[in-house]
Scaffold this motif. Structure first.
Motif, PDB file in Angstrom:
ATOM      1  N   GLY A  74       0.831  -1.203   0.000  1.00 44.41           N
ATOM      2  CA  GLY A  74       0.000   0.000   0.000  1.00 44.41           C
ATOM      3  C   GLY A  74       0.860   1.246   0.000  1.00 44.41           C
ATOM      4  N   GLN A  75       0.403   2.287  -0.677  1.00 43.15           N
ATOM      5  CA  GLN A  75       1.267   3.439  -0.923  1.00 43.15           C
ATOM      6  C   GLN A  75       0.913   4.667  -0.088  1.00 43.15           C
ATOM      7  N   ARG A  76       0.251   4.448   1.039  1.00 43.57           N
ATOM      8  CA  ARG A  76      -0.024   5.536   1.965  1.00 43.57           C
ATOM      9  C   ARG A  76       0.861   5.376   3.193  1.00 43.57           C
ATOM     10  N   ARG A  77       1.073   6.472   3.916  1.00 45.43           N
ATOM     11  CA  ARG A  77       1.813   6.462   5.172  1.00 45.43           C
ATOM     12  C   ARG A  77       3.190   5.803   5.029  1.00 45.43           C
ATOM     13  N   GLY A  78       3.938   6.251   4.048  1.00 48.49           N
ATOM     14  CA  GLY A  78       5.293   5.735   3.851  1.00 48.49           C
ATOM     15  C   GLY A  78       5.368   4.475   3.029  1.00 48.49           C
ATOM     16  N   GLY A  79       4.232   3.952   2.622  1.00 54.35           N
ATOM     17  CA  GLY A  79       4.227   2.713   1.844  1.00 54.35           C
ATOM     18  C   GLY A  79       4.863   2.862   0.475  1.00 54.35           C
ATOM     19  N   PHE A  80       4.717   4.042  -0.135  1.00 57.80           N
ATOM     20  CA  PHE A  80       5.282   4.257  -1.467  1.00 57.80           C
ATOM     21  C   PHE A  80       6.800   4.135  -1.434  1.00 57.80           C
ATOM     22  N   ARG A 101       2.533  -2.783  -8.139  1.00 58.57           N
ATOM     23  CA  ARG A 101       1.196  -2.203  -8.142  1.00 58.57           C
ATOM     24  C   ARG A 101       1.311  -0.703  -7.927  1.00 58.57           C
ATOM     25  N   ALA A 102       0.701   0.065  -8.837  1.00 52.92           N
ATOM     26  CA  ALA A 102       0.744   1.523  -8.744  1.00 52.92           C
ATOM     27  C   ALA A 102      -0.673   2.073  -8.656  1.00 52.92           C
ATOM     28  N   ILE A 103      -0.823   3.166  -7.914  1.00 51.80           N
ATOM     29  CA  ILE A 103      -2.150   3.758  -7.763  1.00 51.80           C
ATOM     30  C   ILE A 103      -2.417   4.840  -8.810  1.00 51.80           C
ATOM     31  N   ASN A 104      -1.354   5.294  -9.488  1.00 51.65           N
ATOM     32  CA  ASN A 104      -1.540   6.275 -10.548  1.00 51.65           C
ATOM     33  C   ASN A 104      -0.372   6.198 -11.515  1.00 51.65           C
ATOM     34  N   LEU A 105      -0.460   6.931 -12.613  1.00 55.35           N
ATOM     35  CA  LEU A 105       0.551   6.853 -13.667  1.00 55.35           C
ATOM     36  C   LEU A 105       1.907   7.394 -13.212  1.00 55.35           C
ATOM     37  N   VAL A 106       1.907   8.389 -12.346  1.00 51.49           N
ATOM     38  CA  VAL A 106       3.167   8.964 -11.871  1.00 51.49           C
ATOM     39  C   VAL A 106       3.941   7.944 -11.046  1.00 51.49           C
ATOM     40  N   SER A 107       3.260   7.295 -10.104  1.00 52.84           N
ATOM     41  CA  SER A 107       3.948   6.277  -9.301  1.00 52.84           C
ATOM     42  C   SER A 107       4.398   5.118 -10.179  1.00 52.84           C
ATOM     43  N   GLY A 115      13.339  -0.032 -11.720  1.00 60.21           N
ATOM     44  CA  GLY A 115      13.622  -1.424 -12.057  1.00 60.21           C
ATOM     45  C   GLY A 115      12.451  -2.356 -12.240  1.00 60.21           C
ATOM     46  N   ALA A 116      11.209  -1.903 -12.055  1.00 60.36           N
ATOM     47  CA  ALA A 116      10.066  -2.785 -12.290  1.00 60.36           C
ATOM     48  C   ALA A 116       9.961  -3.111 -13.768  1.00 60.36           C
ATOM     49  N   THR A 117       9.748  -4.396 -14.077  1.00 62.49           N
ATOM     50  CA  THR A 117       9.602  -4.791 -15.475  1.00 62.49           C
ATOM     51  C   THR A 117       8.181  -4.554 -15.979  1.00 62.49           C
ATOM     52  N   GLU A 118       7.207  -4.610 -15.071  1.00 63.82           N
ATOM     53  CA  GLU A 118       5.816  -4.345 -15.420  1.00 63.82           C
ATOM     54  C   GLU A 118       5.167  -3.576 -14.281  1.00 63.82           C
ATOM     55  N   VAL A 119       4.209  -2.726 -14.644  1.00 64.83           N
ATOM     56  CA  VAL A 119       3.450  -1.978 -13.637  1.00 64.83           C
ATOM     57  C   VAL A 119       1.978  -2.359 -13.770  1.00 64.83           C
ATOM     58  N   VAL A 120       1.351  -2.634 -12.637  1.00 65.40           N
ATOM     59  CA  VAL A 120      -0.058  -3.016 -12.603  1.00 65.40           C
ATOM     60  C   VAL A 120      -0.855  -1.863 -12.003  1.00 65.40           C
ATOM     61  N   TYR A 121      -1.949  -1.499 -12.675  1.00 62.77           N
ATOM     62  CA  TYR A 121      -2.821  -0.429 -12.188  1.00 62.77           C
ATOM     63  C   TYR A 121      -4.208  -1.014 -11.914  1.00 62.77           C
ATOM     64  N   PRO A 122      -4.396  -1.765 -10.834  1.00 63.10           N
ATOM     65  CA  PRO A 122      -5.687  -2.449 -10.629  1.00 63.10           C
ATOM     66  C   PRO A 122      -6.874  -1.514 -10.510  1.00 63.10           C
ATOM     67  N   GLU A 123      -6.720  -0.382  -9.825  1.00 61.20           N
ATOM     68  CA  GLU A 123      -7.847   0.538  -9.670  1.00 61.20           C
ATOM     69  C   GLU A 123      -8.221   1.179 -11.006  1.00 61.20           C
TER      70      GLU A 123
END
Length: 226
Positions: A74-80, A101-107, A115-123
């Motif tokens: 999770g990317q809140r409270r220091g998670g990012f 897993r990213a919550i938006n295009l910027v992240s 270094g991520a080979t793929e980014v997942v945007y589930p939301e």
């Protein structure tokens, strides 16, 4: 057997870990919270509580040997920041396939940069799927094979019934190609479930036949709904 490491057991990570495990894959589920580990311990190959920003801790659990690692922190409270450091660790350890897993295009851009080979945007992806489902309810399944283009399954409605491909003019009217037909219960003199792999111009479509079609998402949404 492929070995997966799922790091971060929020809603996305937990469901993914369990689904992979149900497919008989070897799954290491990792989270820093003990209650998350306890909730999944009996559903995966191995569940361990550790701080994924600690590279040696990951190596001690064999994460460096994983075929695929998924970072779902999770990317809140220091998670990012923790997720970024985890991706960096996985990259340094030599894990070849790293999904973040990213919550938006910027992240997502940040994850790719480190270094991520793929980014997942589930939301984002879920919202897009639901938007399309609401706009085009006649499209029951859709496989994206290029940006804006899909292979889709639709159920033929009343406007298709007893008409040939020549009558329907799917390519001319909608710029959509018919790939195959699975006969429904209204197909005259044909067994329900029969597959027609090469539909011909004189092939007749019946209500509730399942049509496999390809085209742009915009054109697929314009196909008749009844």
């Amino acid at each position: 057997m492929k070995k997966f490491a799922v790091i971060g057991l929020g809603r996305f990570g937990k469901k993914l870990a369990v689904a992979l495990s149900m497919s008989e894959a070897e799954v290491i589920a990792i989270d820093i919270k003990r209650d998350e580990i306890d909730s999944i311990r009996d559903q995966v190959s191995h569940a361990v509580r550790l701080d994924s920003t600690d590279e040696q801790a990951l190596i001690s659990q064999g994460v460096d040997k994983a075929d695929v690692a998924v970072v779902g922190i999770g990317q809140r409270r220091g998670g990012f920041e923790a997720a970024i450091l985890t991706v960096v660790n996985l990259k340094n350890m030599g894990v070849k396939n790293i999904y973040a897993r990213a919550i938006n295009l910027v992240s997502g851009q940040v994850f790719k940069a480190v270094g991520a080979t793929e980014v997942v945007y589930p939301e984002i992806e879920a919202a897009q799927r639901w938007a399309y489902k609401l706009i085009a309810p006649q499209v029951t399944d859709k496989i994206d094979f290029a940006p804006g283009y899909s292979l889709a399954r639709i159920s033929a409605g009343d406007s298709f019934h007893s008409k040939t491909l020549v009558d329907l003019q799917l390519r001319k009217k909608f710029n959509v190609n018919l790939i195959a037909i699975k006969r429904g219960k209204f197909a005259a003199d044909e067994k329900e479930g029969k597959i027609i792999n090469v539909p011909m111009p004189k092939t007749i479509i019946y209500k509730e036949d399942i049509l496999m079609v390809s085209g742009s998402d915009i054109n697929l949404a314009k196909l008749p709904q009844d």
